[in-house]
Design a protein around this motif. Structure first.
Motif, PDB file in Angstrom:
ATOM      1  N   ALA A  95      -7.547 -44.042 116.678  1.00  0.00           N
ATOM      2  CA  ALA A  95      -7.443 -42.596 116.492  1.00  0.00           C
ATOM      3  C   ALA A  95      -7.234 -41.884 117.828  1.00  0.00           C
ATOM      4  N   LEU A  96      -7.960 -42.309 118.858  1.00  0.00           N
ATOM      5  CA  LEU A  96      -7.800 -41.693 120.175  1.00  0.00           C
ATOM      6  C   LEU A  96      -6.419 -41.974 120.755  1.00  0.00           C
ATOM      7  N   ILE A  97      -5.892 -43.165 120.523  1.00  0.00           N
ATOM      8  CA  ILE A  97      -4.553 -43.508 121.017  1.00  0.00           C
ATOM      9  C   ILE A  97      -3.502 -42.620 120.369  1.00  0.00           C
ATOM     10  N   VAL A  98      -3.655 -42.387 119.065  1.00  0.00           N
ATOM     11  CA  VAL A  98      -2.684 -41.555 118.352  1.00  0.00           C
ATOM     12  C   VAL A  98      -2.808 -40.095 118.764  1.00  0.00           C
ATOM     13  N   LEU A  99      -4.033 -39.622 118.969  1.00  0.00           N
ATOM     14  CA  LEU A  99      -4.238 -38.224 119.345  1.00  0.00           C
ATOM     15  C   LEU A  99      -3.877 -37.952 120.802  1.00  0.00           C
ATOM     16  N   PHE A 100      -4.211 -38.888 121.665  1.00  0.00           N
ATOM     17  CA  PHE A 100      -3.999 -38.690 123.107  1.00  0.00           C
ATOM     18  C   PHE A 100      -3.226 -39.887 123.656  1.00  0.00           C
ATOM     19  N   ARG A 101      -1.955 -39.730 123.869  1.00  0.00           N
ATOM     20  CA  ARG A 101      -1.096 -40.832 124.294  1.00  0.00           C
ATOM     21  C   ARG A 101      -1.584 -41.546 125.557  1.00  0.00           C
ATOM     22  N   PRO A 102      -2.113 -40.824 126.569  1.00  0.00           N
ATOM     23  CA  PRO A 102      -2.568 -41.537 127.778  1.00  0.00           C
ATOM     24  C   PRO A 102      -3.682 -42.554 127.515  1.00  0.00           C
ATOM     25  N   VAL A 103      -4.428 -42.391 126.412  1.00  0.00           N
ATOM     26  CA  VAL A 103      -5.512 -43.321 126.116  1.00  0.00           C
ATOM     27  C   VAL A 103      -4.970 -44.734 125.922  1.00  0.00           C
ATOM     28  N   GLU A 104      -3.760 -44.837 125.374  1.00  0.00           N
ATOM     29  CA  GLU A 104      -3.171 -46.151 125.138  1.00  0.00           C
ATOM     30  C   GLU A 104      -3.033 -46.934 126.430  1.00  0.00           C
ATOM     31  N   THR A 105      -2.681 -46.253 127.500  1.00  0.00           N
ATOM     32  CA  THR A 105      -2.531 -46.919 128.796  1.00  0.00           C
ATOM     33  C   THR A 105      -3.848 -47.499 129.285  1.00  0.00           C
ATOM     34  N   GLY A 156      -0.278 -48.371 111.686  1.00  0.00           N
ATOM     35  CA  GLY A 156      -0.410 -47.641 110.429  1.00  0.00           C
ATOM     36  C   GLY A 156      -0.522 -46.146 110.633  1.00  0.00           C
ATOM     37  N   LEU A 157      -1.287 -45.727 111.627  1.00  0.00           N
ATOM     38  CA  LEU A 157      -1.442 -44.298 111.893  1.00  0.00           C
ATOM     39  C   LEU A 157      -0.147 -43.664 112.375  1.00  0.00           C
ATOM     40  N   ARG A 158       0.684 -44.446 113.022  1.00  0.00           N
ATOM     41  CA  ARG A 158       1.963 -43.916 113.518  1.00  0.00           C
ATOM     42  C   ARG A 158       3.089 -44.013 112.487  1.00  0.00           C
ATOM     43  N   SER A 159       2.758 -44.430 111.286  1.00  0.00           N
ATOM     44  CA  SER A 159       3.788 -44.583 110.258  1.00  0.00           C
ATOM     45  C   SER A 159       4.053 -43.300 109.476  1.00  0.00           C
TER      46      SER A 159
END
Length: 266
Positions: A95-105, A156-159
């Protein structure tokens, strides 16, 4: 979806689960029998008939079954702790990755490292870092669950389609509303795919934690039985854990059929 459609979808899911169970049991039996025949060592390799006799026909069979059942209960409890911890961490991180793109890094490299390093090498470090036994089990078993669940849930969240995103934005919804009202329902198939993958993974992690950390449950029983050359007990424990993993996988599949039918995704 009406109750009739939900019932039909659930019945279809149960039918598929039973079909999967029969197929997997048949494959398991064939692989087991062939493996024992290839090994050709009756002291080490025990076939289905010998394990059945050990569990049900021997004089001490009832006591053996009770001991295995007690150990299995401990292992399933440890696996449940790891499963919940891993799935919860994966869902929050996704959820955090989808909401805040920098979290993915920040998150993905850590997840990749945990996935790449053999868990047996991390376990002694985890044992040193955490003093509480339940926390140790949760971390070891949760690591097995975390990475595959995280990847599936993020996808799934990005679908969510562009059209659905536009509808939410038109009605004044922000990223959080889009996540809760659209993305999570859309990600249900991916979420349940993660659950089905994670159930046997959590049991594997629990067995490893019991072997290297807690000294209890099926994991510890198997290691101790190997040390005493009690090969019938080793095979019986492996069989029981395999059947338990299969049963939990099928329950997750049935639950998936019901939930997806309720949300009209079946």
């Amino acid at each position: 979806m009406n109750k009739g459609s939900t019932g039909r979808a659930l019945a279809t899911g149960v039918g598929k689960a039973l079909g999967t169970a029969l197929l997997m049991l048949a494959i398991l039996t064939v692989v087991w029998v062939v493996s024992v025949a290839l090994v050709d060592n009756t002291f080490v390799a025990k076939g289905p008939a010998e394990v059945y006799e050990f569990l049900f026909a021997d004089d001490d069979a009832a006591r053996t079954r009770a001991e295995i059942a007690t150990a299995l209960g401990v292992t399933l409890g440890d696996a449940a702790i790891g499963f919940v911890a891993g799935m919860l961490a994966a869902t929050i991180a996704a959820a955090l990755i989808v909401l805040f793109r920098p979290v993915e890094t920040a998150v993905m490299p850590v997840a990749l490292i945990l996935r790449a390093v053999p868990l047996i090498a991390l376990t002694p470090i985890i044992r040193l870092l955490f003093s509480d036994g339940l926390v140790r089990v949760a971390v070891v078993s949760g690591i097995v669950v975390l990475f595959p669940a995280l990847v599936n849930i993020v996808q799934g969240l990005r679908s969510v389609s562009t059209q659905m995103s536009d509808v939410v934005h038109v009605y004044g919804g922000g990223p959080f509303a889009l996540l809760v009202k659209v993305a999570f329902p859309s990600a249900l198939p991916a979420l349940f795919a993660s659950v089905r993958i994670s159930v046997p993974g959590a049991i594997t992690g629990a067995l490893l934690a019991e072997w290297l950390i807690t000294g209890r449950g099926i994991g510890s029983m198997v290691v101790n039985a190997v040390g005493r050359s009690e090969n019938n007990l080793v095979w019986a424990c492996v069989l029981v854990v395999t059947l338990a993993s299969l049963a939990l996988y099928l329950l997750a599949q049935i639950a998936e059929s019901f939930v997806l039918a309720r949300y009209g995704r079946w």
